[in-house]
Design a protein around this motif. Structure first.
Motif, PDB file in Angstrom:
ATOM      1  N   PHE A   1      21.930  12.295 -17.177  1.00 43.06           N
ATOM      2  CA  PHE A   1      22.399  12.941 -15.736  1.00 43.06           C
ATOM      3  C   PHE A   1      22.440  11.633 -15.152  1.00 43.06           C
TER       4      PHE A   1
ATOM      5  N   SER B   1      15.019  12.082 -20.935  1.00 47.07           N
ATOM      6  CA  SER B   1      15.899  12.556 -20.086  1.00 47.07           C
ATOM      7  C   SER B   1      16.440  10.743 -19.098  1.00 47.07           C
TER       8      SER B   1
ATOM      9  N   VAL C   1      19.052  13.964 -22.975  1.00 42.42           N
ATOM     10  CA  VAL C   1      20.808  14.838 -21.550  1.00 42.42           C
ATOM     11  C   VAL C   1      20.510  13.511 -20.597  1.00 42.42           C
TER      12      VAL C   1
ATOM     13  N   SER D   1      18.187  20.212 -12.803  1.00 37.99           N
ATOM     14  CA  SER D   1      18.131  20.729 -13.711  1.00 37.99           C
ATOM     15  C   SER D   1      17.239  21.749 -14.754  1.00 37.99           C
ATOM     16  N   ALA D   2      17.692  22.761 -14.747  1.00 36.22           N
ATOM     17  CA  ALA D   2      17.137  23.831 -15.271  1.00 36.22           C
ATOM     18  C   ALA D   2      16.369  23.637 -16.428  1.00 36.22           C
ATOM     19  N   ASN D   3      16.432  22.661 -17.273  1.00 34.84           N
ATOM     20  CA  ASN D   3      15.098  21.743 -18.229  1.00 34.84           C
ATOM     21  C   ASN D   3      14.447  21.654 -18.253  1.00 34.84           C
ATOM     22  N   PHE D   4      14.306  21.084 -16.505  1.00 38.19           N
ATOM     23  CA  PHE D   4      13.322  20.059 -15.720  1.00 38.19           C
ATOM     24  C   PHE D   4      12.099  19.988 -16.849  1.00 38.19           C
TER      25      PHE D   4
ATOM     26  N   VAL E   1      18.337   9.274 -16.661  1.00 41.47           N
ATOM     27  CA  VAL E   1      19.346   9.026 -15.422  1.00 41.47           C
ATOM     28  C   VAL E   1      19.921   7.728 -14.791  1.00 41.47           C
TER      29      VAL E   1
ATOM     30  N   GLU F   1      20.555  15.335 -10.280  1.00 41.85           N
ATOM     31  CA  GLU F   1      20.878  16.754 -11.240  1.00 41.85           C
ATOM     32  C   GLU F   1      20.144  16.789 -11.682  1.00 41.85           C
ATOM     33  N   PHE F   2      19.213  15.589 -11.980  1.00 39.55           N
ATOM     34  CA  PHE F   2      18.429  15.447 -12.821  1.00 39.55           C
ATOM     35  C   PHE F   2      16.849  16.960 -12.583  1.00 39.55           C
TER      36      PHE F   2
END
Length: 117
Positions: free
Chosen positions: A29, A3, A27, A38-41, A5, A34-35
């Motif tokens: 952010f 991630s 990915v 995230s659905a993928n957190f 950010v 927003e991070f």
């Protein structure tokens, strides 16, 4: 998955491209909020975050991760030069702090250490 950010679009896009060129999924952010939303957190293996961002700072993001009992490795980056930032980042649990402009070799070393390579 890594991630990135950072509220600075250019820095975020550069870091995502760099980590992908090293063979990692990454990915970006634009904010800590927003991070965290995230659905993928749950799928992230490490976080590279700017310290100073509008809204939640990198330090606040790190605190949120600790409150969630998430042991995801965090690397902080900043353009600021205050001498106590590194101490604050490390004492808060970050595995390192890089100053902008980024030392790419140090960044790669962080990623490898964070991912256990």
């Amino acid at each position: 998955m890594i991630s990135i950010v950072d509220d600075d679009d250019a820095v975020r896009e550069m870091l995502v491209s760099l980590t992908r060129s090293l063979g990692y999924d990454a990915v970006g952010f634009a904010s800590a909020e927003e991070f965290l939303a995230s659905a993928n957190f749950e799928n992230f293996s490490c976080v590279i975050t700017d310290i100073h961002m509008p809204g939640m700072s990198g330090f606040e993001l790190q605190d949120q991760l600790h409150q969630r009992n998430d042991s995801i490795p965090v690397m902080m980056i900043t353009a600021r030069t205050e001498p106590d930032l590194e101490r604050k980042a490390i004492s808060g649990g970050a595995i390192g702090l890089l100053r902008k402009p980024l030392d790419i070799e140090m960044l790669v070393a962080f990623i490898e250490r964070a991912l256990g390579n």
